[in-house]
Design a protein around this motif. Structure first.
Motif, short mmCIF file in Angstrom:
data_model
loop_
_atom_site.label_atom_id
_atom_site.label_comp_id
_atom_site.label_asym_id
_atom_site.label_seq_id
_atom_site.Cartn_x
_atom_site.Cartn_y
_atom_site.Cartn_z
N ASP A 1 3.98 -11.39 4.97
CA ASP A 1 3.65 -11.16 3.45
C ASP A 1 2.17 -10.82 2.99
O ASP A 1 2.19 -10.15 2.36
N ASP A 2 1.45 -11.78 3.67
CA ASP A 2 0.00 -11.64 3.33
C ASP A 2 -0.61 -10.32 3.74
O ASP A 2 -1.38 -9.70 2.98
N LEU A 3 -0.10 -9.96 4.75
CA LEU A 3 -0.63 -8.69 5.58
C LEU A 3 0.06 -7.74 4.59
O LEU A 3 -0.91 -6.59 4.18
N LEU A 4 1.09 -7.47 4.19
CA LEU A 4 1.57 -6.46 3.23
C LEU A 4 0.82 -6.46 2.01
O LEU A 4 0.67 -5.21 1.42
N LYS A 5 0.43 -7.71 1.40
CA LYS A 5 -0.43 -7.57 0.03
C LYS A 5 -1.66 -6.95 0.56
O LYS A 5 -2.22 -6.12 -0.52
N GLU A 6 -2.13 -7.34 1.33
CA GLU A 6 -3.64 -6.66 1.88
C GLU A 6 -3.62 -5.29 2.00
O GLU A 6 -4.46 -4.56 1.84
N ILE A 7 -2.40 -4.75 2.62
CA ILE A 7 -2.34 -3.45 2.93
C ILE A 7 -2.12 -2.56 1.50
O ILE A 7 -2.81 -1.51 1.47
N GLY A 8 -1.58 -3.31 0.72
CA GLY A 8 -1.49 -2.67 -0.66
C GLY A 8 -2.91 -2.54 -1.35
O GLY A 8 -3.02 -1.53 -2.43
N LEU A 9 -3.94 -3.02 -0.93
CA LEU A 9 -5.19 -3.05 -1.56
C LEU A 9 -6.17 -1.83 -0.85
O LEU A 9 -7.25 -1.57 -1.26
N LEU A 10 -5.59 -1.57 0.20
CA LEU A 10 -6.09 -0.30 1.08
C LEU A 10 -6.45 0.92 0.29
O LEU A 10 -5.50 1.34 -0.53
N PRO A 11 -7.51 1.66 0.28
CA PRO A 11 -7.62 2.91 -0.32
C PRO A 11 -6.49 3.86 0.46
O PRO A 11 -5.99 3.73 1.14
N ALA A 12 -6.42 4.98 -0.33
CA ALA A 12 -5.50 6.00 0.11
C ALA A 12 -6.09 6.94 1.29
O ALA A 12 -7.08 6.83 1.31
#
Length: 310
Positions: free
Chosen positions: A65-76
């Motif tokens: 779940d933490d990884l999914l949150k971090e992925i959401g912060l990545l640029p397009a």
């Protein structure tokens, strides 16, 4: 300074694992028996016969779940992408679980997914300590395997996988390094070194072999100096010598001859990686080399030692 973290996965045959760990130590300054290794040192995974893949870390989480949150912060991402779950022995996942993880992560990445011909592959890795990693994925290509198909070969020569690892142990960072294989035989070590862009020359005192050596090198589109020369007559200076000591019935050498060869190497090379089928520690010390690391390669009852000396 490179601040990117890289994860590498490894696998090797039982008889070559000692060599695999020595290659790791040469590349990274440490080894790992877990099947993967974390480092800030960037190595092309195709250099190693044991390295399976490399992940350049973009996101990391202490849980999925933490990884999914971090992925959401990545640029397009402008490039098309595919997500690949990286398997390893430390954490077992079923194929259904792996596909579900790939799908969930793919839905969180801001970009265009393409499962068939992506511009970019993202690897996801679940570590035994619970961490999850996402990053650019590079798969190793078995270049050494292609080099098995050379025009000339010796039954007693190093196999291409072992030769490639020995070259990496001798020259982990090729920049500015001049290497020599003074007992080059049919050229197995030379081909592996040249395929990795290493500045190397070869020589051998056997005039019957060098035509095949040059043909093997040219067969793969490489070129280097290969001379008919006794190792005792080398006068140029090199950063490292790779010495596969002769041992077959046509090249029997006495301990005294071995000593003279290594004393010569001590004069023309700062470092030597010696491959031997018999114990020679005393001879190495008499030649005023210091043994700094070593590995053993076994195939059935046949044993080779790979000894790193400075």
């Amino acid at each position: 300074m490179n601040e990117t973290n890289y994860f590498y996965t490894f696998s090797g045959y039982e008889g070559e694992r000692s060599l695999m760990y020595l290659e790791m130590r040469s590349f990274f300054g440490c080894d790992s028996q877990t099947g993967f290794l974390e480092s800030r040192v960037k190595i092309d995974p195709s250099r190693s016969p044991f390295m399976k893949e490399r992940i350049s870390v973009l996101s990391e989480g202490t849980s999925f779940d933490d990884l999914l949150k971090e992925i959401g912060l990545l640029p397009a991402f402008e490039e098309s992408f595919k997500v690949k779950y990286v398997k390893h022995a430390g954490v077992a996942k079923t194929s259904e679980e792996r596909r579900a993880i790939e799908k969930e992560i793919g839905l969180r990445i801001n970009g265009r997914a393409d499962l068939h011909d992506p511009d970019r592959i993202f690897g996801v890795l679940n570590l035994p300590d619970g961490r999850w990693i996402l990053g650019d994925y590079v798969k190793s290509e078995p270049i050494w395997h292609h080099h098995q198909q050379k025009p000339h070969s010796y039954s007693t020569a190093l196999n291409t996988r072992v030769a490639r690892a020995v070259v990496n142990i001798a020259v982990p960072n090729p920049e500015g390094i001049k290497a020599i294989d003074p007992c080059c035989g049919i050229g197995t070590v030379l081909v592996e070194a040249l395929s990795m862009g290493i500045d190397i020359v070869g020589s051998d005192r056997n005039p019957l072999v060098l035509g095949g050596t040059r043909e093997n090198i040219a067969h793969f589109g490489y070129a280097c100096e290969v001379k008919l020369r006794d190792m005792l007559d080398i006068t140029n200076h090199y950063d490292v010598a790779i010495i596969d000591l002769p041992y077959n019935l046509c090249s029997v050498i006495s301990p005294d001859q071995q000593l003279k060869m290594l004393q010569s190497a001590r004069q023309f090379a700062e470092k030597a990686v010696i491959v031997t089928v018999e114990p020679i520690d005393n001879i190495i010390m008499q030649a005023e080399f210091t043994i700094v690391d070593r590995a053993v390669v076994t195939k059935g009852s046949f044993i080779r030692e790979v000894i790193v000396c400075k």
